[in-house]
Design a protein around this motif. Structure first.
Motif, PDB file in Angstrom:
ATOM      1  N   ILE A  89       0.852  -1.178   0.000  1.00 30.21           N
ATOM      2  CA  ILE A  89       0.000   0.000   0.000  1.00 30.21           C
ATOM      3  C   ILE A  89       0.896   1.239   0.000  1.00 30.21           C
ATOM      4  CG2 ILE A  89      -1.706   1.294   1.327  1.00 30.21           C
ATOM      5  CD1 ILE A  89      -2.661  -1.407   2.456  1.00 30.21           C
ATOM      6  N   TRP A 131     -10.838   5.434   1.547  1.00 26.67           N
ATOM      7  CA  TRP A 131     -10.617   6.305   0.390  1.00 26.67           C
ATOM      8  C   TRP A 131      -9.802   7.519   0.810  1.00 26.67           C
ATOM      9  CZ3 TRP A 131     -11.640   5.705  -4.674  1.00 26.67           C
ATOM     10  CH2 TRP A 131     -11.562   6.825  -5.490  1.00 26.67           C
ATOM     11  N   VAL A 160      -0.113  -1.279  -4.934  1.00 33.16           N
ATOM     12  CA  VAL A 160      -1.423  -1.784  -5.299  1.00 33.16           C
ATOM     13  C   VAL A 160      -2.455  -0.718  -4.912  1.00 33.16           C
ATOM     14  CG1 VAL A 160      -1.741  -3.007  -3.108  1.00 33.16           C
ATOM     15  CG2 VAL A 160      -3.028  -3.715  -5.090  1.00 33.16           C
ATOM     16  N   TYR A 161      -3.374  -0.475  -5.833  1.00 31.73           N
ATOM     17  CA  TYR A 161      -4.474   0.444  -5.556  1.00 31.73           C
ATOM     18  C   TYR A 161      -5.650   0.009  -6.398  1.00 31.73           C
ATOM     19  CZ  TYR A 161      -2.249   2.520  -9.645  1.00 31.73           C
ATOM     20  OH  TYR A 161      -1.661   2.709 -10.862  1.00 31.73           O
ATOM     21  N   GLU A 162      -6.809   0.373  -5.955  1.00 31.04           N
ATOM     22  CA  GLU A 162      -8.011  -0.096  -6.631  1.00 31.04           C
ATOM     23  C   GLU A 162      -8.517   0.890  -7.665  1.00 31.04           C
ATOM     24  OE1 GLU A 162     -12.502  -1.137  -5.333  1.00 31.04           O
ATOM     25  OE2 GLU A 162     -10.903  -1.891  -4.068  1.00 31.04           O
ATOM     26  N   ASP A 163      -8.451   2.177  -7.368  1.00 26.16           N
ATOM     27  CA  ASP A 163      -9.075   3.161  -8.248  1.00 26.16           C
ATOM     28  C   ASP A 163      -8.392   4.510  -8.077  1.00 26.16           C
ATOM     29  OD1 ASP A 163     -10.872   4.267 -10.001  1.00 26.16           O
ATOM     30  OD2 ASP A 163     -12.570   4.248  -8.631  1.00 26.16           O
TER      31      ASP A 163
END
Length: 70
Positions: free
Chosen positions: A3, A34, A61-64
Motif C-alpha cells: 500500500i 478512500w 497496489v491500488y483499486e481506483d
C-alpha cells in the motif's frame, strides 16, 4: 504488493519532470479508506504518480484513481 504510504505527483515541463506535490497517507495500513489529495490547479498533459514508500513489497497496489478537474 504494498500500500502506498508516501507519494509524489509530477508533471512534464520543457521535457523534464517537475514535482508538483508530495505527501503521505497517514495510518492507511490500519485504516484503508478512500484517500483524497488536492493539488494546486495546473495546465498539464501528463501527470505521474510515484509511490515514494510502500508498507511492504516492491510494487504498489491500488483499486481506483479519480482525477477531478475544475
Amino acid at each position: 504488493m504494498g500500500i502506498i504510504t508516501r507519494y509524489s505527483f509530477w508533471t512534464m515541463e520543457n521535457n523534464e519532470w517537475k514535482r508538483i506535490s508530495e505527501g503521505e497517507f497517514s495510518n492507511i495500513v490500519n485504516n484503508p479508506i478512500w484517500q483524497s489529495v488536492s493539488i494546486t490547479p495546473i495546465n498539464a498533459n501528463l501527470l505521474r504518480i510515484d509511490a515514494e514508500n510502500l508498507n511492504s513489497g516492491e510494487r504498489a497496489v491500488y483499486e481506483d484513481i479519480e482525477i477531478l478537474t475544475e
